[in-house]
Design an enzyme around this catalytic site. Structure first.
Site, PDB file in Angstrom:
ATOM      1  N   CYS A 166       0.814  -1.224   0.000  1.00 16.55           N
ATOM      2  CA  CYS A 166       0.000   0.000   0.000  1.00 16.55           C
ATOM      3  C   CYS A 166       0.845   1.271   0.000  1.00 16.55           C
ATOM      4  CB  CYS A 166      -0.984   0.000   1.157  1.00 16.55           C
ATOM      5  SG  CYS A 166      -0.226   0.086   2.782  1.00 16.55           S
ATOM      6  N   HIS A 212      -1.829   1.275   7.105  1.00 17.55           N
ATOM      7  CA  HIS A 212      -2.365   1.149   5.750  1.00 17.55           C
ATOM      8  C   HIS A 212      -2.704   2.528   5.214  1.00 17.55           C
ATOM      9  CE1 HIS A 212      -3.977  -1.245   2.497  1.00 17.55           C
ATOM     10  NE2 HIS A 212      -5.019  -0.428   2.452  1.00 17.55           N
ATOM     11  N   HIS A 266      -5.585   1.257  -3.461  1.00 15.18           N
ATOM     12  CA  HIS A 266      -4.640   0.806  -2.446  1.00 15.18           C
ATOM     13  C   HIS A 266      -4.260  -0.635  -2.747  1.00 15.18           C
ATOM     14  CE1 HIS A 266      -7.865  -1.311   0.099  1.00 15.18           C
ATOM     15  NE2 HIS A 266      -8.485  -0.829  -0.948  1.00 15.18           N
TER      16      HIS A 266
END
Length: 188
Positions: free
Chosen positions: A91, A144, A160
């Site tokens: 990510c 993330h 992502h």
């Protein structure tokens, strides 16, 4: 030469979406966001990643849309921890590479990216903003990041890399992402 390979190896495996322990003896260095005014107009061949070509992006669009278009070229790429190429991507690697290609330098790790730019309320999120999440990690830290690609009618979609599906587009209305969401930040 061995030292250079060792440094490259360490860099590859320490930069990821997941949090990692920091050395007790490491010096803290400030990372900066560097935006060159002509970055979007440049189509330098040394920024290409194999067949992904930033010069194929329409330069008449905004910086955010240019970065988004580049990131979308990675859609479908498999997940690879520490990856930053079409052979595998994590990510923060996706976000890092998408911005770096246009000479905007962000930290390589998502929790460090979350310290850059300024916080934005969800109702003010724009394309190109970054979304940060805490996804069930032991240290309860940001691990993330996603790049907002559309934000209309209270629906925010972001690109992502996930461990199961690789680089995908998701919506912040999905329960998992809604409950894991921490904050949005603007770096452009």
């Amino acid at each position: 030469m061995k030292r250079l390979i060792f440094i490259a190896f360490i860099t590859l495996f320490t930069g990821s979406c997941k949090s990692s322990k920091q050395s007790k003896h490491s010096k803290k260095t400030a990372s900066k966001i560097i935006i060159e005014p002509s970055a979007i107009d440049q189509t330098s061949t040394n920024n290409k990643t194999d067949s992904l070509d930033p010069s194929k992006i329409n330069t008449a669009t905004s910086k955010a849309e240019t970065i988004i278009s580049y990131a979308k070229q990675f859609e479908g790429v498999r997940y690879k921890w520490g990856g930053t190429t079409e052979n595998g991507m994590d990510c923060s690697g996706l976000v890092f590479e998408s911005f770096r290609t246009f000479n905007i330098l962000l930290p390589r790790i998502s929790r460090d990216m979350a310290k850059k730019g300024h916080k934005v309320p969800l109702n003010k999120v724009k394309n190109g903003d970054l979304l940060f999440f805490k996804t069930q990690n032991r240290r309860n830290t940001i691990n993330h990041v996603g790049l907002v690609i559309t934000s209309t009618n209270k629906i925010i979609k972001f690109i992502h890399a996930t461990t199961r599906k690789g680089v995908i587009v998701s919506s912040l209305t999905e329960n998992y992402w809604k409950t894991s969401f921490v904050e949005a930040r603007r770096v452009l």
